[in-house]
Design a protein around this motif. Sequence first.
Motif: not given
Lengths: 344, 344
Positions: A100, A102-104
């Motif tokens: 994933f 770094n939006r998560f």
Amino acid sequence: MSEERTEINSLGEFGLIELLTKNIEIQQASTVLGVGDDAAVIDHFGRQTVVSTDMLVEGIHFDLMYTPLKHLGYKSVAVNLSDIYAMNATPTHITVSIAFNNRFSVEALNEFYEGVYAACEKYGVDLIGGDTSSSQKGFVISVTALGEVAPDQFVKRSTAQKGDLLCVSGDLGAAFLGLTLLEREKKIFLESPQLQPDLEEQTYIIGRQLKPEPRRDIIEWLEKNDIKPTAMMDVSDGLSSEILHICKQSNLGVVLYEEKIPIAQESKEMALKFGMDPTACALSGGEDYELLFTMKQEDYDKIVMSEEISVIGYMADISEGAHILTKGGNKFKLVAQGWNAFQQ
Amino acid sequence: MSEERTEINSLGEFGLIELLTKNIEIQQASTVLGVGDDAAVIDHFGRQTVVSTDMLVEGIHFDLMYTPLKHLGYKSVAVNLSDIYAMNATPTHITVSIAFNNRFSVEALNEFYEGVYAACEKYGVDLIGGDTSSSQKGFVISVTALGEVAPDQFVKRSTAQKGDLLCVSGDLGAAFLGLTLLEREKKIFLESPQLQPDLEEQTYIIGRQLKPEPRRDIIEWLEKNDIKPTAMMDVSDGLSSEILHICKQSNLGVVLYEEKIPIAQESKEMALKFGMDPTACALSGGEDYELLFTMKQEDYDKIVMSEEISVIGYMADISEGAHILTKGGNKFKLVAQGWNAFQQ
């Protein structure tokens, strides 16, 4: 890289897998069944271990705009368990790896894992490992499921016999129609964000898309009623594609009756709203995660006791080919893109 | 998603894994060891199955500009087998799932699988399944390895004892220096494509980066010499990080001797060329895939017979903390970023 360039599209997924795996040399005596079925089978001193793996990629297999992360976690596990049940085995353990960007946030990953754990709890499976990693773009999920089966009780795709009845559990096409509805609502939302979609009345088809359930109940029912399928697989790509797999691997033909294909009332209504043929949705929609299997004719009396199982056709000699008999009395060649079968 | 937002960086990878797995409830009686070691262990009626999984992502774990696809296929398998050996087990089966975009040709995938099969053949492992999928960007590889071990002969990270010797196989830091060299050559090439790099003299460190070998030979040697490690793991993140894992999970301190850390001559020379401390490269470089283990002091006489194993320190009481004694006679606290230890 070598200088030749063959486009992957020119082979298709199954052609590609065939090409990449044709030179496999089995070295372990314990390998009972390798690549080419819902799962592999390994011998373990009296029991057999069944292994299956699936990768889900954001933008290809799911859209986070309308997929709650908890549902996604649940579905990632469910689709792998479905492969294990499709071998007539019982899932016991899974690993889950994710990548994933770094939006998560931590909260987002926690929601995803809540779904993973919910599926584990429901199906009695232990999460025993995994990997977390960064991605350049999007969310990638890879799940491997292990299961167990009594010696040689697993059921392959290649062992159907001429004359066997062709059966399917539940109903078909709903997951595809749920996806179509969600895609339409997304398009409307992107064009006019002030319009709030009302999906309340469509919980059945949307649920079939977002939160599929592997059919453990069918495997248990078959065992209780002493029916052992002669061949089996789960319906992930669409009914016609799966039937053709069984035909090809069992070296048989098939006759499929359109009128026998189970389709829920909600699916029929939604298909008509979209101007689609409900049968085509069932044939090529995919993601239903129902079990498609063949069984001996003499088990027919037992199978009619189940409201969850439909007999939809029978296996024929290979010389007869693979056909669907339509409600209108026509006979069409069954093709992997069922949709096309009705456009001839 | 919930409204709170905690950045994943604030936890680090191990903090994240701890958070996501803290609520796991084991349901299967056969689960001998779950999340938290190199691999999980499942009981199978007399033998035990060891399971490990790793995900490799383009742009994060590898750069296709200087990684031949065949090497990448080999390494993807090798790093997973390393986890199985680190449990004192023998790998038997793998699954390989990949996601790729249309930049890839069939020939490119064939090269990748040639490397996969080469590793399978060398280590006697069967490829039994997998998944192929599209990706939005880049190449993603997920490998799951299964292995077997005699009942309760697996070796965890948490079972080191005070006074045990700390040992490591092979030499350290070379894979990191190979990566540093490849990154430098890439930068030079991008700035001046006419300059062709001459890497001939650096085949050792580049080979350590591009084509690591899991240490099956060490596991076999230990068994032949009747030495059972008290704790073990493989060196993927860097020596100091791995030592601290064993300390934390075994609830112990450690004394590490800088002068005992094995570093190849080629690595020392390259480190000096780059103006780096060779010890720092070994402590925090990572990707060496050597085996780090502890053993009883009475096995010391046996271990000195191996040219491939170095005794680098000993396990101490937790109250003594984790320290490195430098060649200069200084004592520094061991931190996961070994590099920092020398910048105090």
